[in-house]
Design a protein around this motif. Structure first.
Motif, PDB file in Angstrom:
ATOM      1  N   THR A 104      25.521  53.112  54.162  1.00  0.00           N
ATOM      2  CA  THR A 104      24.930  54.433  54.309  1.00  0.00           C
ATOM      3  C   THR A 104      23.857  54.529  53.221  1.00  0.00           C
ATOM      4  O   THR A 104      23.729  53.602  52.413  1.00  0.00           O
ATOM      5  CB  THR A 104      26.017  55.539  54.195  1.00  0.00           C
TER       6      THR A 104
ATOM      7  N   GLU B 216      34.127  59.873  68.129  1.00  0.00           N
ATOM      8  CA  GLU B 216      33.201  60.514  67.199  1.00  0.00           C
ATOM      9  C   GLU B 216      31.828  59.867  67.342  1.00  0.00           C
ATOM     10  O   GLU B 216      31.664  58.686  67.070  1.00  0.00           O
ATOM     11  CB  GLU B 216      33.716  60.331  65.765  1.00  0.00           C
ATOM     12  N   VAL B 217      30.852  60.675  67.754  1.00  0.00           N
ATOM     13  CA  VAL B 217      29.506  60.122  67.928  1.00  0.00           C
ATOM     14  C   VAL B 217      28.537  60.601  66.841  1.00  0.00           C
ATOM     15  O   VAL B 217      27.451  60.044  66.682  1.00  0.00           O
ATOM     16  CB  VAL B 217      28.943  60.433  69.334  1.00  0.00           C
TER      17      VAL B 217
ATOM     18  N   MET C  66      31.865  49.982  69.556  1.00  0.00           N
ATOM     19  CA  MET C  66      32.392  51.293  69.167  1.00  0.00           C
ATOM     20  C   MET C  66      32.859  51.316  67.715  1.00  0.00           C
ATOM     21  O   MET C  66      32.703  52.316  67.021  1.00  0.00           O
ATOM     22  CB  MET C  66      33.560  51.669  70.069  1.00  0.00           C
TER      23      MET C  66
ATOM     24  N   GLY D 189      32.142  48.606  65.106  1.00  0.00           N
ATOM     25  CA  GLY D 189      31.625  47.311  64.698  1.00  0.00           C
ATOM     26  C   GLY D 189      31.652  47.200  63.190  1.00  0.00           C
ATOM     27  O   GLY D 189      32.043  48.131  62.480  1.00  0.00           O
TER      28      GLY D 189
ATOM     29  N   GLU E 263      22.758  57.502  51.028  1.00  0.00           N
ATOM     30  CA  GLU E 263      22.589  58.659  50.135  1.00  0.00           C
ATOM     31  C   GLU E 263      21.899  58.273  48.816  1.00  0.00           C
ATOM     32  O   GLU E 263      20.994  58.964  48.349  1.00  0.00           O
ATOM     33  CB  GLU E 263      23.945  59.318  49.828  1.00  0.00           C
TER      34      GLU E 263
ATOM     35  N   GLY F 270      25.909  57.720  65.502  1.00  0.00           N
ATOM     36  CA  GLY F 270      26.176  56.310  65.786  1.00  0.00           C
ATOM     37  C   GLY F 270      25.428  55.880  67.033  1.00  0.00           C
ATOM     38  O   GLY F 270      25.939  56.002  68.143  1.00  0.00           O
TER      39      GLY F 270
ATOM     40  N   PHE G 156      27.358  66.397  57.069  1.00  0.00           N
ATOM     41  CA  PHE G 156      27.986  66.717  55.780  1.00  0.00           C
ATOM     42  C   PHE G 156      27.047  67.563  54.935  1.00  0.00           C
ATOM     43  O   PHE G 156      25.838  67.336  54.929  1.00  0.00           O
ATOM     44  CB  PHE G 156      28.224  65.447  54.943  1.00  0.00           C
TER      45      PHE G 156
ATOM     46  N   HIS H  67      28.319  62.919  62.777  1.00  0.00           N
ATOM     47  CA  HIS H  67      29.053  63.525  61.674  1.00  0.00           C
ATOM     48  C   HIS H  67      28.031  64.134  60.722  1.00  0.00           C
ATOM     49  O   HIS H  67      27.083  63.459  60.329  1.00  0.00           O
ATOM     50  CB  HIS H  67      29.876  62.445  60.963  1.00  0.00           C
TER      51      HIS H  67
ATOM     52  N   SER I 278      23.928  65.133  54.432  1.00  0.00           N
ATOM     53  CA  SER I 278      23.564  63.951  55.216  1.00  0.00           C
ATOM     54  C   SER I 278      24.194  64.059  56.595  1.00  0.00           C
ATOM     55  O   SER I 278      25.219  64.709  56.789  1.00  0.00           O
ATOM     56  CB  SER I 278      23.950  62.653  54.502  1.00  0.00           C
TER      57      SER I 278
ATOM     58  N   ASP J 149      20.506  58.162  60.319  1.00  0.00           N
ATOM     59  CA  ASP J 149      21.006  59.005  59.237  1.00  0.00           C
ATOM     60  C   ASP J 149      19.874  59.832  58.641  1.00  0.00           C
ATOM     61  O   ASP J 149      18.812  59.316  58.322  1.00  0.00           O
ATOM     62  CB  ASP J 149      21.755  58.214  58.156  1.00  0.00           C
TER      63      ASP J 149
ATOM     64  N   GLU K 137      34.781  46.720  58.082  1.00  0.00           N
ATOM     65  CA  GLU K 137      35.988  47.374  58.600  1.00  0.00           C
ATOM     66  C   GLU K 137      37.152  46.383  58.625  1.00  0.00           C
ATOM     67  O   GLU K 137      36.961  45.219  58.968  1.00  0.00           O
ATOM     68  CB  GLU K 137      35.755  47.859  60.031  1.00  0.00           C
TER      69      GLU K 137
ATOM     70  N   ARG L 176      29.603  47.882  57.505  1.00  0.00           N
ATOM     71  CA  ARG L 176      30.858  48.276  56.861  1.00  0.00           C
ATOM     72  C   ARG L 176      31.883  47.224  57.239  1.00  0.00           C
ATOM     73  O   ARG L 176      32.125  46.981  58.425  1.00  0.00           O
ATOM     74  CB  ARG L 176      31.321  49.660  57.344  1.00  0.00           C
TER      75      ARG L 176
HETATM   76  N1  5CA Z   1      26.100  59.142  55.428  1.00  0.00           N
HETATM   77  C1  5CA Z   1      26.844  59.819  56.456  1.00  0.00           C
HETATM   78  C2  5CA Z   1      25.977  60.606  57.348  1.00  0.00           C
HETATM   79  S1  5CA Z   1      24.436  59.911  57.548  1.00  0.00           S
HETATM   80  C3  5CA Z   1      27.696  58.820  57.222  1.00  0.00           C
HETATM   81  O1  5CA Z   1      27.615  57.622  57.008  1.00  0.00           O
HETATM   82  N2  5CA Z   1      28.502  59.322  58.127  1.00  0.00           N
HETATM   83  S2  5CA Z   1      29.605  58.542  58.980  1.00  0.00           S
HETATM   84  O2  5CA Z   1      30.313  57.621  58.181  1.00  0.00           O
HETATM   85  O3  5CA Z   1      30.387  59.534  59.630  1.00  0.00           O
HETATM   86  O4  5CA Z   1      28.859  57.727  60.071  1.00  0.00           O
HETATM   87  C4  5CA Z   1      27.988  58.373  60.987  1.00  0.00           C
HETATM   88  C5  5CA Z   1      28.249  57.927  62.413  1.00  0.00           C
HETATM   89  O5  5CA Z   1      28.097  56.516  62.517  1.00  0.00           O
HETATM   90  C6  5CA Z   1      29.661  58.199  62.898  1.00  0.00           C
HETATM   91  O6  5CA Z   1      29.773  59.507  63.407  1.00  0.00           O
HETATM   92  C7  5CA Z   1      29.819  57.150  64.003  1.00  0.00           C
HETATM   93  O7  5CA Z   1      29.271  57.651  65.214  1.00  0.00           O
HETATM   94  C8  5CA Z   1      28.974  56.009  63.502  1.00  0.00           C
HETATM   95  N3  5CA Z   1      29.814  54.930  62.930  1.00  0.00           N
HETATM   96  C9  5CA Z   1      30.497  54.969  61.760  1.00  0.00           C
HETATM   97  N4  5CA Z   1      31.168  53.820  61.570  1.00  0.00           N
HETATM   98  C10 5CA Z   1      30.896  53.030  62.645  1.00  0.00           C
HETATM   99  C11 5CA Z   1      31.298  51.716  63.040  1.00  0.00           C
HETATM  100  N5  5CA Z   1      32.096  50.976  62.285  1.00  0.00           N
HETATM  101  N6  5CA Z   1      30.832  51.235  64.217  1.00  0.00           N
HETATM  102  C12 5CA Z   1      30.006  51.973  64.985  1.00  0.00           C
HETATM  103  N7  5CA Z   1      29.597  53.206  64.663  1.00  0.00           N
HETATM  104  C13 5CA Z   1      30.037  53.740  63.510  1.00  0.00           C
END
Ligand code: 5CA
Length: 442
Positions: free
Chosen positions: A109, A282-283, A150, A152, A111, A319, A287, A285, A315, A159, A142, A140
């Motif tokens: 991310t 969750e599509v 979905m 990854g 920030e 996704g 903050f 988010h 932020s 962002d 994961e 990330r």
């Molecule tokens: N910095 C904040 C907002 S920019 C942030 O990173 N938010 S988050 O962690 O919620 O991620 C934002 C969006 O990215 C999520 O709502 C989701 O749709 C998508 N996302 C998060 N992690 C993954 C992942 N591992 N694979 C695919 N999409 C993801």
């Protein structure tokens, strides 16, 4: 595009590694290939969809007054040491050491990086507010990457970051993104419901997740059924006006994921007949986290009375690559994908059932030219495959329209037009088919 030349490696069988329908269909339709766990290559068909979604996301960000920039995927660790998140983030962060022995990382991310850009050049409250965004790959690590794109490890995210002088300003920026998200998902053919959310490693005290309902969603959701009838596109939006009433309308009804669910409140606030219990993806988010990054990183401006103020930040993520899978989860049948027209990789699949027949070939060429001249993307199946296989492939890849030309029908001046979603077939003259597809007679 001629299918005989197109790189679209479809699979007949269901790949055993894919547990959910979108992952299966994306592999089978030749949209993606796995490079390593949670890391994918996007093949031509998949990339077309990804780019279409990206463009809709971009248009709605621009409409809300956000400005696009592009930050790198690789970031210096030192910025994350300033915010304190370098150690906090844990094993999800992919850490890299360069040849000069400097600690780097693949951004999960942005920030810190955007705060650094901001603090270098913005010094006065007169330059606020600012709302900036980029669309860039994230990483990330994961523990359990799964369900294809979905969840990854490498994924494509939009962002945005907001900078304001005070809380009221920060709320206005939050509301802009909130409303832009409702409209973005609606344009993609999705009903996304905002729900109060945990803030996790991003931080802050005001946060909403946007979830779409789908059987394979990762979270359990509880909400009021009226959400399903709301239409975010019903009215024009003035992003410079007061958006609070719109946000309130979308947040006053009960909606919660399992993390925040309160069964007593759910029963009290939602009449039994309107209670929806489902699963959600969750599509997006959003903050709002005040000065969590601006204070430790010194992103300060001079206020109207000459005082020094750490800016209020927020932020906002979408996704983009997850949306490709999410749209398929929300829109498919047992034969394959059913693309909403706005994100379809091609609008029309033109099927030639007599590729060896001169009349069929001529008719297809004429239709193909007519459609393309009208700006309609066509995938022209000019291959020697059997008719059954051609139909199955077209159903699998889910283009909104299938236009079939066969020797028998053509002898009677007829072609067949099928709408993928409704499954309705119609025989009509080639000219009439073009008109139906929106080609105007010149
Ligand atoms: N910095 C904040 C907002 S920019 C942030 O990173 N938010 S988050 O962690 O919620 O991620 C934002 C969006 O990215 C999520 O709502 C989701 O749709 C998508 N996302 C998060 N992690 C993954 C992942 N591992 N694979 C695919 N999409 C993801």
């Amino acid at each position: 595009m001629r299918l005989s030349r197109y790189f679209m490696p479809t699979l007949r069988e269901n790949p055993s590694e894919a547990q959910i329908v979108s992952h299966r269909l994306m592999l089978r339709a030749g949209m993606i290939r796995q490079a390593s766990a949670g890391i994918y290559s996007w093949l031509p068909l998949g990339l077309r969809v990804l780019k279409k979604i990206e463009q809709i996301v971009r248009e709605e960000q621009d409409a809300a007054g956000a400005q696009e920039l592009l930050m790198p995927t690789i970031q210096p660790a030192d910025l994350w040491r300033e915010s304190g998140r370098y150690d906090e983030y844990g094993k999800e962060m992919l850490r890299i050491v360069d040849r000069h022995n400097r600690d780097m990382l693949y951004g999960p991310t942005n920030e810190e990086l955007i705060t650094d850009i901001f603090r270098q050049s913005v010094k006065s409250y007169r330059d606020l507010p600012k709302l900036l965004y980029h669309i860039q790959w994230k990483f990330r690590d994961e523990v359990r990457p799964r369900f294809g794109v979905m969840r990854g490890r490498e994924f494509y995210m939009k962002d945005s970051y907001s900078f304001d002088l005070d809380r009221d300003g920060a709320r206005r920026s939050y509301n802009k993104m909130f409303v832009a998200y409702l409209r973005t998902f609606a344009r993609l053919g999705l009903t996304a419901i905002p729900m109060e959310a945990e803030t996790g490693p991003i931080g802050g005290n005001l946060s909403h997740e946007f979830l779409i309902l789908a059987e394979t969603g990762e979270s359990e959701v509880y909400c009021h059924g009226d959400f399903l009838d709301y239409d975010p596109m019903a009215n024009e939006v003035d992003y410079e006006g007061n958006l609070q009433p719109i946000v309130e309308r979308w947040t006053q009804l009960y909606a919660a994921t399992d993390h925040k669910h309160d069964p007593a409140r759910f029963e009290r606030e939602v009449p039994a007949a309107r209670r929806v219990v489902a699963r959600g993806i969750e599509v997006g988010h959003v903050f709002s986290f005040g000065s969590k990054y601006s204070k430790p990183m010194g992103a300060e401006v001079t206020g109207p009375k000459g005082e020094t103020v750490a800016v209020e930040m927020g932020s906002y993520g979408i996704g983009v690559s997850r949306l490709v899978g999410a749209i398929i989860e929300a829109s498919h049948d047992d034969k394959g994908i059913i693309w909403p027209s706005v994100v379809a990789p091609f609008q029309v699949g033109l099927i030639n059932l007599g590729p060896g027949d001169a009349a069929c070939r001529d008719a297809c060429e004429t239709l193909n030219r007519g459609l393309r001249a009208a700006g309609i993307d066509v995938l022209y199946d000019d291959t020697e495959e059997r008719a059954g296989a051609k139909f199955a492939t077209m159903d699998l890849i889910g283009l909104p329209w299938q236009l079939t030309v066969g020797p028998k029908g053509l002898a009677q001046g007829r072609v067949e037009l099928k709408a993928r979603r409704a499954g309705v077939r119609e025989e009509l003259a080639p000219e009439a088919a073009l008109a139906r597809l929106g080609v105007l007679r010149r």
